[in-house]
Design an enzyme around this catalytic site. Structure first.
Site, PDB file in Angstrom:
ATOM      1  N   ASN A   1      -8.093  11.364 -21.388  1.00  0.00           N
ATOM      2  CA  ASN A   1      -7.269  10.087 -21.977  1.00  0.00           C
ATOM      3  C   ASN A   1      -7.779   9.609 -23.268  1.00  0.00           C
ATOM      4  O   ASN A   1      -7.175   8.927 -23.976  1.00  0.00           O
ATOM      5  CB  ASN A   1      -7.733   9.013 -20.833  1.00  0.00           C
ATOM      6  CG  ASN A   1      -7.124   9.012 -19.580  1.00  0.00           C
ATOM      7  OD1 ASN A   1      -7.368   8.645 -18.501  1.00  0.00           O
ATOM      8  ND2 ASN A   1      -5.736   9.656 -19.669  1.00  0.00           N
TER       9      ASN A   1
ATOM     10  N   ASP B   1      -2.588   5.424 -10.961  1.00  0.00           N
ATOM     11  CA  ASP B   1      -1.882   6.108 -12.106  1.00  0.00           C
ATOM     12  C   ASP B   1      -0.411   4.924 -11.999  1.00  0.00           C
ATOM     13  O   ASP B   1      -0.050   4.490 -10.793  1.00  0.00           O
ATOM     14  CB  ASP B   1      -1.093   7.258 -11.801  1.00  0.00           C
ATOM     15  CG  ASP B   1      -0.604   7.972 -12.759  1.00  0.00           C
ATOM     16  OD1 ASP B   1      -0.558   7.391 -13.976  1.00  0.00           O
ATOM     17  OD2 ASP B   1       0.200   8.989 -12.659  1.00  0.00           O
TER      18      ASP B   1
END
Ligand code: FPP
Length: 258
Positions: free
Chosen positions: A82, A34
């Site tokens: 996503n 991330d």
């Protein structure tokens, strides 16, 4: 006693690093890669530059993990959620996965890495699916570290998939309902016979699991750093392993030694 406890906590803080205990290397490490977007934005660059930099970091960490003796590395590259990102970012990531396979597969074979994609690959483009299958085949005999790339992956979806497989096996009379137990479900997950992760590393500072390996992370040790993934180095990786080695794992039981 107080001093001992205090010392243990201090050693376990992100930042501390010491020689690794070769007898306590985590067999399986999971990573949530991330912070790519923030890394790029801080530099006035499009978010996609962060993903590209993140792919380079994965290469470096994979090499280090193999050197340290980690057996399985699972990296979260694209979640089932996503797809909600802007279409240009999604397309860029899909292209990045394709290019990665093209550029890396020979190197992975040479390094004895066994590559698997975990997730729901039906929603990926036909060409990417073809490259994934080819890369998995080419690396299938690898005897070194196993790399799981989680793409279009969601922990809940994975458990649903495993439950459906169990139901089908019962319908097909391959299995009785009474035989359904944790081991039967676990072997139907994408991670199959691999050991559960011992350690989850999350760069980027967020303290959550984000639908990653929900079943498998039951007893994993968590290690979070504010460092963004593109800035993550083998030193951070070793810090995480060092911190892991200071932890006492009880798996719900009691402390075994004084
Ligand atoms: C999360 O950061 C990261 C992703 C959604 C993509 C991760 C992909 C890579 C690191 C590339 C891996 C490449 C290969 C070839 C496997 P974010 O975009 O959510 O960052 P932010 O939290 O700063 O916005």
């Amino acid at each position: 006693m107080v001093t001992k406890l205090w010392r243990r906590r201090k050693d376990a803080e992100p930042g501390a690093v010491g020689p690794l205990d070769s007898t306590r290397i985590p067999l399986h490490i999971a990573i949530i890669m991330d912070g790519n977007g923030r890394w790029a934005q801080k530099r006035g660059l499009p978010r996609t530059f962060g993903h590209k930099a993140g792919a380079e970091v994965l290469r470096e960490i994979l090499t280090d993990a193999a050197e340290i003796g980690v057996k399985v590395l699972t990296a979260y590259a694209f979640s089932t959620e996503n797809w909600r990102r802007p279409s240009e970012e999604v397309s860029f990531l899909m292209e990045l996965f394709s290019t990665y396979l093209d550029n890396e597969v020979d190197r992975l074979v040479e390094k004895q890495v066994r590559l698997r994609f975990i997730g729901n690959r039906q929603r990926l483009g036909a060409e990417l699916q073809r490259r994934i299958e080819s890369a998995e085949q080419k690396t299938a005999q690898g005897t070194g570290i196993e790399l799981n790339l989680a793409v279009d992956y969601g922990g809940r979806a994975e458990i649903v998939h495993a439950a459906r497989t169990l139901a089908q096996d019962v319908l097909d009379k391959q299995l009785c309902i009474d035989e359904i137990d944790e081991a039967q479900l676990a072997k139907r997950l994408f991670t199959g016979n691999q050991p559960d992760p011992d350690l989850l590393i999350r760069p980027g500072g967020d303290m959550r699991i984000s639908n990653f390996l929900l079943w498998q992370l039951a007893y994993a040790e968590l290690w979070v750093t504010d460092t963004l993934w593109p800035d993550f180095t083998p030193r951070h990786f070793r810090q995480a392993i060092f911190a892991y080695q200071q932890r006492e794992r009880r798996f719900g039981g009691l402390k075994t030694s004084k």
